[in-house]
Design a protein around this motif. Structure first.
Motif, PDB file in Angstrom:
ATOM      1  N   VAL A  10       0.857  -1.189   0.000  1.00  0.00           N
ATOM      2  CA  VAL A  10       0.000   0.000   0.000  1.00  0.00           C
ATOM      3  C   VAL A  10       0.889   1.233   0.000  1.00  0.00           C
ATOM      4  N   LEU A  11       0.697   2.064  -1.017  1.00  0.00           N
ATOM      5  CA  LEU A  11       1.407   3.332  -1.123  1.00  0.00           C
ATOM      6  C   LEU A  11       0.493   4.436  -0.600  1.00  0.00           C
ATOM      7  N   LEU A  12       0.951   5.137   0.420  1.00  0.00           N
ATOM      8  CA  LEU A  12       0.170   6.236   0.986  1.00  0.00           C
ATOM      9  C   LEU A  12       0.498   7.502   0.194  1.00  0.00           C
ATOM     10  N   ALA A  13      -0.460   7.916  -0.632  1.00  0.00           N
ATOM     11  CA  ALA A  13      -0.210   9.012  -1.567  1.00  0.00           C
ATOM     12  C   ALA A  13      -1.370  10.006  -1.594  1.00  0.00           C
ATOM     13  N   ALA A  14      -1.957  10.242  -0.417  1.00  0.00           N
ATOM     14  CA  ALA A  14      -3.093  11.155  -0.346  1.00  0.00           C
ATOM     15  C   ALA A  14      -2.817  12.352   0.547  1.00  0.00           C
ATOM     16  N   GLY A  15      -1.575  12.477   1.024  1.00  0.00           N
ATOM     17  CA  GLY A  15      -1.272  13.531   1.988  1.00  0.00           C
ATOM     18  C   GLY A  15      -1.258  14.922   1.391  1.00  0.00           C
ATOM     19  N   SER A  16      -1.368  15.890   2.284  1.00  0.00           N
ATOM     20  CA  SER A  16      -1.300  17.288   1.858  1.00  0.00           C
ATOM     21  C   SER A  16       0.160  17.702   1.737  1.00  0.00           C
TER      22      SER A  16
END
Length: 197
Positions: A10-16
């Motif tokens: 899982v790539l966490l790519a939703a951050g601000s």
């Protein structure tokens, strides 16, 4: 032993990009490609599968930057609430598909795919149910969690992701990778500049 366990990525790519400013830092280029594409390639080239990227539905550019890679996109409408919201979305996606999940961060473009493989190998050798990539004795990212931690990960809040879950695991371990990239994230324009130099 966990030798036959499936590990999802899982790539966490939703951050601000608050500290980076505008535009979205994940779309800033390094070596001719967006940061998030470098990070996605790390996880897709590793010995994991399937792979998802958790993205902000308001950021079509991130989805476009991942085009052509073997990555499922999972939208996180609560992205503004912090990294924990993306962890929860990633766990919900992985729960039905794998025995464990390896989380990578979209703003870490210098992690080697072999680093993820080392985490997966350590997990399959039974070295712990919560594992973090390390370099020079310091914990970094990516991190891997066995399914026994999915409920705890599904309950995390705020902007710390799975750190508290890792710290509470009685068999957590740091896996030395020899990869300085596990400590290299891009939070500011200056960080990116140092990578470009």
């Amino acid at each position: 032993m966990t030798a036959d366990r499936t590990v999802a990525g899982v790539l966490l790519a939703a951050g601000s990009s608050d500290r980076f400013g505008e535009p979205n830092k994940l779309l800033a280029t390094l070596d001719g490609e967006p940061l998030v594409r470098h990070a996605a390639r790390t996880i897709t080239e590793a010995e994991v599968g399937p792979v998802a990227a958790v993205v902000d539905p308001e950021s079509s550019g991130v989805r476009d930057a991942l085009a052509g890679l073997d990555v499922t996109t999972v939208e996180n409408p609560g992205a503004a609430a912090g990294q924990a919201a993306s962890v929860r979305r990633g766990v919900a996606w992985a729960r039905e598909r794998a025995d464990a999940v390896a989380f990578a961060l979209g703003d870490m473009p210098r992690v080697d795919p072999e680093t993820v493989d080392r985490l997966v190998g350590a997990y399959r050798e039974g070295r712990g149910s919560a594992l973090a990539a390390g370099y020079d004795g310091r914990r970094g990212n990516p991190v891997l969690f066995d399914g026994r931690h999915f409920d705890a990960l599904a309950a995390v809040e705020g902007d710390t992701g799975g750190r508290a879950v890792f710290e509470r695991a009685d068999d957590a371990a740091v896996v030395e990778t020899g990869d300085p990239g596990v400590h290299v994230d891009v939070d500011t324009v200056a960080d990116l500049g140092r990578l470009r130099d």
